[in-house]
Design an enzyme around this catalytic site. Structure first.
Site, mmCIF file in Angstrom:
data_model
loop_
_atom_site.group_PDB
_atom_site.id
_atom_site.type_symbol
_atom_site.label_atom_id
_atom_site.label_comp_id
_atom_site.label_asym_id
_atom_site.label_seq_id
_atom_site.Cartn_x
_atom_site.Cartn_y
_atom_site.Cartn_z
ATOM 1 N N GLU A 245 0.833 -1.194 0.000
ATOM 2 C CA GLU A 245 0.000 0.000 0.000
ATOM 3 C C GLU A 245 0.876 1.254 0.000
ATOM 4 O O GLU A 245 2.060 1.196 0.317
ATOM 5 C CB GLU A 245 -0.942 -0.016 1.209
ATOM 6 C CG GLU A 245 -1.865 -1.241 1.220
ATOM 7 C CD GLU A 245 -2.829 -1.266 2.401
ATOM 8 O OE1 GLU A 245 -3.174 -0.180 2.913
ATOM 9 O OE2 GLU A 245 -3.236 -2.376 2.816
ATOM 10 N N TYR A 246 0.264 2.362 -0.381
ATOM 11 C CA TYR A 246 0.972 3.646 -0.456
ATOM 12 C C TYR A 246 2.202 3.545 -1.367
ATOM 13 O O TYR A 246 3.241 4.161 -1.114
ATOM 14 C CB TYR A 246 1.385 4.127 0.939
ATOM 15 C CG TYR A 246 0.239 4.188 1.915
ATOM 16 C CD1 TYR A 246 -0.683 5.234 1.865
ATOM 17 C CD2 TYR A 246 0.059 3.193 2.872
ATOM 18 C CE1 TYR A 246 -1.751 5.283 2.751
ATOM 19 C CE2 TYR A 246 -1.003 3.233 3.761
ATOM 20 C CZ TYR A 246 -1.904 4.282 3.695
ATOM 21 O OH TYR A 246 -2.961 4.322 4.572
ATOM 22 N N MET A 308 -10.155 -3.986 -1.030
ATOM 23 C CA MET A 308 -10.207 -3.503 0.353
ATOM 24 C C MET A 308 -11.338 -2.476 0.488
ATOM 25 O O MET A 308 -11.115 -1.274 0.666
ATOM 26 C CB MET A 308 -8.853 -2.925 0.761
ATOM 27 C CG MET A 308 -7.754 -3.982 0.808
ATOM 28 S SD MET A 308 -6.188 -3.392 1.490
ATOM 29 C CE MET A 308 -5.593 -2.374 0.131
ATOM 30 N N THR A 309 -12.561 -2.989 0.407
ATOM 31 C CA THR A 309 -13.747 -2.132 0.399
ATOM 32 C C THR A 309 -14.190 -1.800 1.825
ATOM 33 O O THR A 309 -15.243 -2.236 2.291
ATOM 34 C CB THR A 309 -14.877 -2.816 -0.387
ATOM 35 O OG1 THR A 309 -14.888 -4.230 -0.076
ATOM 36 C CG2 THR A 309 -14.687 -2.648 -1.876
ATOM 37 N N TYR A 310 -13.361 -1.030 2.483
ATOM 38 C CA TYR A 310 -13.657 -0.571 3.838
ATOM 39 C C TYR A 310 -12.777 0.632 4.153
ATOM 40 O O TYR A 310 -11.982 1.064 3.316
ATOM 41 C CB TYR A 310 -13.438 -1.676 4.877
ATOM 42 C CG TYR A 310 -12.289 -2.627 4.594
ATOM 43 C CD1 TYR A 310 -10.967 -2.269 4.843
ATOM 44 C CD2 TYR A 310 -12.534 -3.889 4.067
ATOM 45 C CE1 TYR A 310 -9.930 -3.139 4.585
ATOM 46 C CE2 TYR A 310 -11.497 -4.772 3.798
ATOM 47 C CZ TYR A 310 -10.194 -4.394 4.064
ATOM 48 O OH TYR A 310 -9.162 -5.264 3.792
ATOM 49 N N GLU A 311 -12.955 1.171 5.328
ATOM 50 C CA GLU A 311 -12.188 2.319 5.831
ATOM 51 C C GLU A 311 -12.623 3.661 5.240
ATOM 52 O O GLU A 311 -11.850 4.619 5.244
ATOM 53 C CB GLU A 311 -10.681 2.115 5.646
ATOM 54 C CG GLU A 311 -10.095 1.066 6.578
ATOM 55 C CD GLU A 311 -10.226 1.439 8.057
ATOM 56 O OE1 GLU A 311 -10.054 2.623 8.403
ATOM 57 O OE2 GLU A 311 -10.531 0.546 8.859
ATOM 58 N N TRP A 433 -11.608 -8.618 7.125
ATOM 59 C CA TRP A 433 -10.577 -7.884 7.857
ATOM 60 C C TRP A 433 -11.235 -7.417 9.157
ATOM 61 O O TRP A 433 -12.079 -6.527 9.127
ATOM 62 C CB TRP A 433 -10.080 -6.685 7.043
ATOM 63 C CG TRP A 433 -9.046 -5.894 7.775
ATOM 64 C CD1 TRP A 433 -9.228 -4.749 8.505
ATOM 65 C CD2 TRP A 433 -7.652 -6.203 7.870
ATOM 66 N NE1 TRP A 433 -8.050 -4.336 9.049
ATOM 67 C CE2 TRP A 433 -7.062 -5.210 8.672
ATOM 68 C CE3 TRP A 433 -6.852 -7.229 7.371
ATOM 69 C CZ2 TRP A 433 -5.707 -5.201 8.979
ATOM 70 C CZ3 TRP A 433 -5.510 -7.219 7.674
ATOM 71 C CH2 TRP A 433 -4.945 -6.212 8.461
#
Length: 457
Positions: A245-246, A308-311, A433
């Site tokens: 990530e990033y 990553m369908t959250y946050e 997660w």
């Protein structure tokens, strides 16, 4: 409530693990142990066509739905289809019965709680399970080894894959040591395939420069792959999950080349490769979290991709739904334009967040389980509201010091919305997660909605 639904109070308490069954909240979602199958009436359907489709009688449907008018079905209305029952005849075997109904003997045995399939007898009534869509399930855990093992033992029967999080990459292409032996033993005992996760970030660093050092150097890329293979062979991992990530935008192609190299090396050894990607809604979406994640390349190269369908409800931001279904749908619909559905896992976070309000820049929300959210709502006698657009529950309360709070969490309704989305688009799987946040309603519904694929048999 138990008498209304013709079940026992203990069954409801146990299924939902209610912290205080004598103190339910306005707006609280409860899962009811049920043997019926919900059906949403479609245009043009009749009670007779529905009965024929489910292989039950019209009379049985009417008895289960006494308020419906069989001559005036309203599209969009949910009715409940009763169980299929079979009266065992002389000379019948379990396998003959299963073949007749187009199911498996194993499914009938499980549905009826039988220990010996040979111990059926004429006159015995068997419940015939209806087919459910099959799906693969992954769960991450960033718990300590012993705690992670306990979590896997609790829900491992519903997991296809289990992914301890994570092995941190180092600038020299090696991996930080990670204690995972107990978790791996638990996963193997539950027939959940262990998947090795590698990452470049930590709670104190985005890892952008670390990823750049490795991804931009051919020698280090090869060394990192060798490091992964060494751990996989030593510990029995069956596949690799890359969660970088990033990643700097200028490293997008370096990342894609690393994926191609990794797939080539691991496939020849019989391992699978997956990635976790940020929730994008277009290829043009920019930002440190998004640009380097090339959905088309990931979908083409690796075996499957975890969205990553959250946050959205980030712990450092203002209060909002953590995984709103309207935003998730946008991500899935974009992903499907460049990734086959059978390569997509829908990400599902199973925790709650408590923000102090009004939100102050720099304030960090508290993270805990959906069960703790219910306990907290009960403690402060809060009414639970449900955001229909986000398909997420929330409530507010004022603590003993006079501080106001807003809590967003997951419940049976929000879980069902995500399951329905996965079914609607025929996605390969759902990825959680993360373990360690008790959410009994989720696991009960998951088991009810899907047949969980077990590849490790």
């Amino acid at each position: 409530m138990a008498s209304i639904y013709h079940t026992s109070m203990n069954a409801i308490i146990q299924l939902n693990q209610l912290p205080n069954p004598r103190e339910l909240l306005i707006g609280q979602a409860i899962v009811i142990p049920d043997t019926t199958t919900p059906h949403i009436i479609q245009f043009g359907e009749t009670l007779w066509s529905i009965a024929s489709n489910y292989e039950v009688s019209v009379q049985a449907i009417q008895q289960a739905n006494p308020t419906i008018n069989p001559y005036n079905l309203i599209p969009g209305t949910t009715i409940y289809i009763p169980q299929r029952l079979h009266l065992v005849q002389p000379g019948e075997t379990m396998w003959q019965i299963a073949a007749y109904y187009g199911t498996t003997a194993e499914a009938i045995i499980k549905q009826n709680g039988l220990h010996n399939p040979d111990n059926i007898y004429p006159g015995m009534v068997l419940i015939i399970p209806r087919p459910k869509p099959s799906i693969e399930i992954n769960a991450y855990s960033y718990q300590q080894d012993e705690e992670g093992a306990e979590s896997v033992n609790a829900v491992g029967n519903l997991l296809t894959y289990f992914t301890p999080f994570s092995y941190m990459i180092k600038e020299d292409g090696t991996l930080e040591p990670f204690a995972d032996e107990l978790m791996l033993n638990a996963a193997k005992s539950q027939q959940a395939i262990p998947m090795l996760a590698i990452s470049n970030f930590s709670s104190t660093s985005t890892g952008s420069n670390l990823a750049h050092v490795v991804l931009s150097n051919q020698e280090l890329r090869e060394k990192l792959i060798n490091s992964c293979l060494k751990v996989m062979e030593e510990k029995g991992y069956r596949g690799l999950n890359i969660d970088f990530e990033y990643v700097l935008p200028e490293d997008r192609e370096n990342y894609n080349e690393f994926l191609q190299l990794t797939v080539n090396r691991l496939h020849e050894r019989g391992y699978f490769v997956s990635t976790a990607v940020a929730p994008k809604t277009s290829n043009e979406q920019e930002g440190l979290l998004y640009t380097a994640h090339d959905y088309e390349a990931h979908g083409r190269l690796v075996d499957f991709v975890i969205l990553m369908t959250y946050e959205w409800g980030w712990r450092g931001g203002p209060p909002r739904a953590i995984s709103p279904i309207n935003q998730i749908r946008r991500v899935v619909e974009y992903a499907l334009t460049v990734i086959p559905a059978q390569k997509i896992f829908l990400g599902f976070q199973i925790y709650a967040r408590d923000w102090k309000i009004p939100h102050v820049e720099g304030a960090i929300a508290e993270t805990f389980s959906p069960q703790e959210a219910i306990r907290r709502a009960t403690r402060y006698k809060s009414e639970i509201f449900y955001d229909e657009n986000a398909q997420s529950p929330f409530f507010r309360y004022v603590d003993e010091s006079g501080q106001a709070h807003e809590v967003w969490f997951e419940d049976a309704r929000s879980a069902r919305a995500k399951f329905n989305l996965a079914k609607e688009y025929n996605l390969r799987g759902i990825s959680y997660w993360a373990l360690g946040y008790p959410f009994p309603q989720n696991w009960a519904l998951l088991n009810d909605y899907f047949d969980i694929i077990k590849l490790n048999r």
